[in-house]
Design a protein around this motif. Structure first.
Motif, PDB file in Angstrom:
ATOM      1  N   PHE A   1     -15.916   4.213 -31.876  1.00 26.61           N
ATOM      2  CA  PHE A   1     -14.701   4.401 -31.258  1.00 26.61           C
ATOM      3  C   PHE A   1     -14.851   5.731 -30.600  1.00 26.61           C
ATOM      4  CE2 PHE A   1     -10.358   5.414 -31.511  1.00 26.61           C
ATOM      5  CZ  PHE A   1      -9.741   4.641 -30.557  1.00 26.61           C
ATOM      6  N   PHE A   2     -15.110   6.858 -31.762  1.00 29.18           N
ATOM      7  CA  PHE A   2     -14.838   8.236 -31.508  1.00 29.18           C
ATOM      8  C   PHE A   2     -15.812   8.740 -30.621  1.00 29.18           C
ATOM      9  CE2 PHE A   2     -12.156   7.771 -35.329  1.00 29.18           C
ATOM     10  CZ  PHE A   2     -11.121   8.535 -35.092  1.00 29.18           C
TER      11      PHE A   2
ATOM     12  N   LEU B   1     -12.914   7.069 -27.326  1.00 26.65           N
ATOM     13  CA  LEU B   1     -11.809   8.217 -27.153  1.00 26.65           C
ATOM     14  C   LEU B   1     -12.071   8.872 -26.096  1.00 26.65           C
ATOM     15  CD1 LEU B   1      -9.679   9.462 -28.778  1.00 26.65           C
ATOM     16  CD2 LEU B   1     -11.346  10.727 -30.072  1.00 26.65           C
ATOM     17  N   PRO B   2     -13.597   9.573 -25.930  1.00 25.31           N
ATOM     18  CA  PRO B   2     -13.476  10.306 -24.733  1.00 25.31           C
ATOM     19  C   PRO B   2     -12.919   9.880 -23.430  1.00 25.31           C
ATOM     20  CG  PRO B   2     -15.566  10.351 -25.984  1.00 25.31           C
ATOM     21  CD  PRO B   2     -14.726   9.238 -26.532  1.00 25.31           C
ATOM     22  N   LEU B   3     -12.981   8.258 -23.097  1.00 23.07           N
ATOM     23  CA  LEU B   3     -12.861   7.633 -22.061  1.00 23.07           C
ATOM     24  C   LEU B   3     -11.152   7.441 -21.988  1.00 23.07           C
ATOM     25  CD1 LEU B   3     -15.185   4.877 -22.120  1.00 23.07           C
ATOM     26  CD2 LEU B   3     -15.371   6.703 -20.800  1.00 23.07           C
TER      27      LEU B   3
ATOM     28  N   ALA C   1     -15.657  12.843 -16.609  1.00 19.13           N
ATOM     29  CA  ALA C   1     -16.412  12.725 -17.928  1.00 19.13           C
ATOM     30  C   ALA C   1     -16.546  11.188 -18.475  1.00 19.13           C
ATOM     31  CB  ALA C   1     -16.190  13.764 -18.902  1.00 19.13           C
ATOM     32  N   GLY C   2     -15.129  10.394 -18.153  1.00 23.24           N
ATOM     33  CA  GLY C   2     -14.824   9.194 -18.601  1.00 23.24           C
ATOM     34  C   GLY C   2     -15.596   8.093 -17.574  1.00 23.24           C
ATOM     35  N   ALA C   3     -16.325   8.345 -16.510  1.00 19.15           N
ATOM     36  CA  ALA C   3     -16.725   7.451 -15.504  1.00 19.15           C
ATOM     37  C   ALA C   3     -17.951   6.675 -16.362  1.00 19.15           C
ATOM     38  CB  ALA C   3     -17.244   8.259 -14.263  1.00 19.15           C
ATOM     39  N   VAL C   4     -17.933   5.600 -16.075  1.00 21.66           N
ATOM     40  CA  VAL C   4     -19.177   4.800 -16.667  1.00 21.66           C
ATOM     41  C   VAL C   4     -20.156   4.539 -15.574  1.00 21.66           C
ATOM     42  CG1 VAL C   4     -19.747   2.501 -17.728  1.00 21.66           C
ATOM     43  CG2 VAL C   4     -17.549   3.403 -18.256  1.00 21.66           C
ATOM     44  N   LYS C   5     -21.490   5.180 -15.827  1.00 21.18           N
ATOM     45  CA  LYS C   5     -22.397   4.889 -14.885  1.00 21.18           C
ATOM     46  C   LYS C   5     -23.236   3.737 -15.100  1.00 21.18           C
ATOM     47  CE  LYS C   5     -22.980   9.960 -14.259  1.00 21.18           C
ATOM     48  NZ  LYS C   5     -23.480  11.267 -14.129  1.00 21.18           N
ATOM     49  N   GLY C   6     -23.398   2.923 -13.925  1.00 18.68           N
ATOM     50  CA  GLY C   6     -24.245   1.829 -14.135  1.00 18.68           C
ATOM     51  C   GLY C   6     -25.953   2.047 -14.297  1.00 18.68           C
TER      52      GLY C   6
END
Length: 281
Positions: free
Chosen positions: A186-187, A191-193, A276-281
């Motif tokens: 989680f942390f 948390l960063p997202l 920073a919270g972008a999820v890269k595929g």
């Protein structure tokens, strides 16, 4: 089939409308700042000037030379910072609990948040005053922070819940499969997202606590404990020679500076958090 792009006339019309809305929104702020540099006789004269040519800092000197503004500034900063920190802490825990866990009374809790937001704040003044009076917290930063947190918390929990719901559970599960515990996953992942959500809700809490007037007027009856909005009203009413609009405009400008500065810092952090919270595929 792809949609046709808007024509040039439509784009020009939209841009013109946006420019008009911007000018209407910015003009009161400009008028306040420009009047703060004018002496009283020029402000009250029939012929108003659009630009503060040959302005003066005398209005700011009158505000900053007194102890009232500095005392109210300390009170407002203390209450606002405490409100944001405490509200974010408890709202974050509640949002995670509602979003990630299933427990008895979960739906009732969520509905209660909505109902509490519908209650007019004025309807709670008497009960809040008697409650603080009973525990001897009137005219105190702690007492005002308590009621501010109670007013900010429902919206903050509801907003953060949406951000937590937007983070896929699979990210935490993948981190747990890589050897992380639930808390570590989680942390380090979730948390960063959630940084943009924490920033957005923190900004809301800051603005609401900083600009709030009615609760502060009820709780802070001691002139030495007033917040800035309450002090500003008392300052405008205490002028024996009429309303000193120049000093009021200067005080109003000084009051808005912390909000603008906080927003600029938070805006930069918000963009960083979104990137920073972008999820890269």
């Amino acid at each position: 089939m792809s949609a046709r792009p808007p024509s040039r006339s439509v784009r020009w019309g939209a841009n013109a409308l946006g420019l008009v809305v911007l000018l209407v929104s910015v003009f009161p702020v400009y008028w306040m700042v420009s009047r703060s540099f004018l002496p009283r006789n020029r402000i009250r004269s029939d012929g108003q000037t659009w630009f503060p040519w040959h302005g003066t800092f005398a209005n700011y000197d009158r505000i900053l030379s007194g102890d009232g503004f500095r005392t109210a500034l300390v009170s407002s900063l203390s209450v606002t910072v405490l409100t944001v920190v405490i509200a974010l802490f408890f709202a974050f825990l509640a949002a995670v609990a509602v979003s990630r866990f299933r427990f008895r009374g979960r739906t009732t809790f969520v509905l209660t948040l909505l109902v509490v937001q519908m209650i007019p704040a004025e309807g709670l003044f008497i009960s809040q005053y008697k409650m603080l009076e009973g525990v001897d917290l009137l005219n105190s930063v702690v007492g005002l922070t308590f009621v501010y947190v109670a007013s900010v918390l429902p919206f903050t929990v509801w907003t953060l819940r949406g951000f937590v719901d937007g983070v896929p559970r699979e990210l935490e599960e993948a981190a747990m499969m890589d050897g992380c515990s639930r808390v570590q996953a989680f942390f380090t992942v979730t948390l960063p997202l959630l940084a943009p959500g924490l920033v957005a809700t923190g900004l809301f809490g800051f603005i609401q606590a900083w600009n709030e007037f009615t609760l502060a007027l009820v709780v802070m009856t001691d002139p030495a404990k007033e917040t800035l909005p309450v002090w500003l009203i008392g300052f405008s009413e205490s002028r024996s020679r009429g309303v000193d609009w120049g000093a009021i405009m200067a005080a109003s400008t000084l009051i808005t500076i912390p909000v603008i500065a906080f927003f600029l810092v938070v805006q930069r952090r918000m963009v960083t958090g979104l990137t920073a919270g972008a999820v890269k595929g």
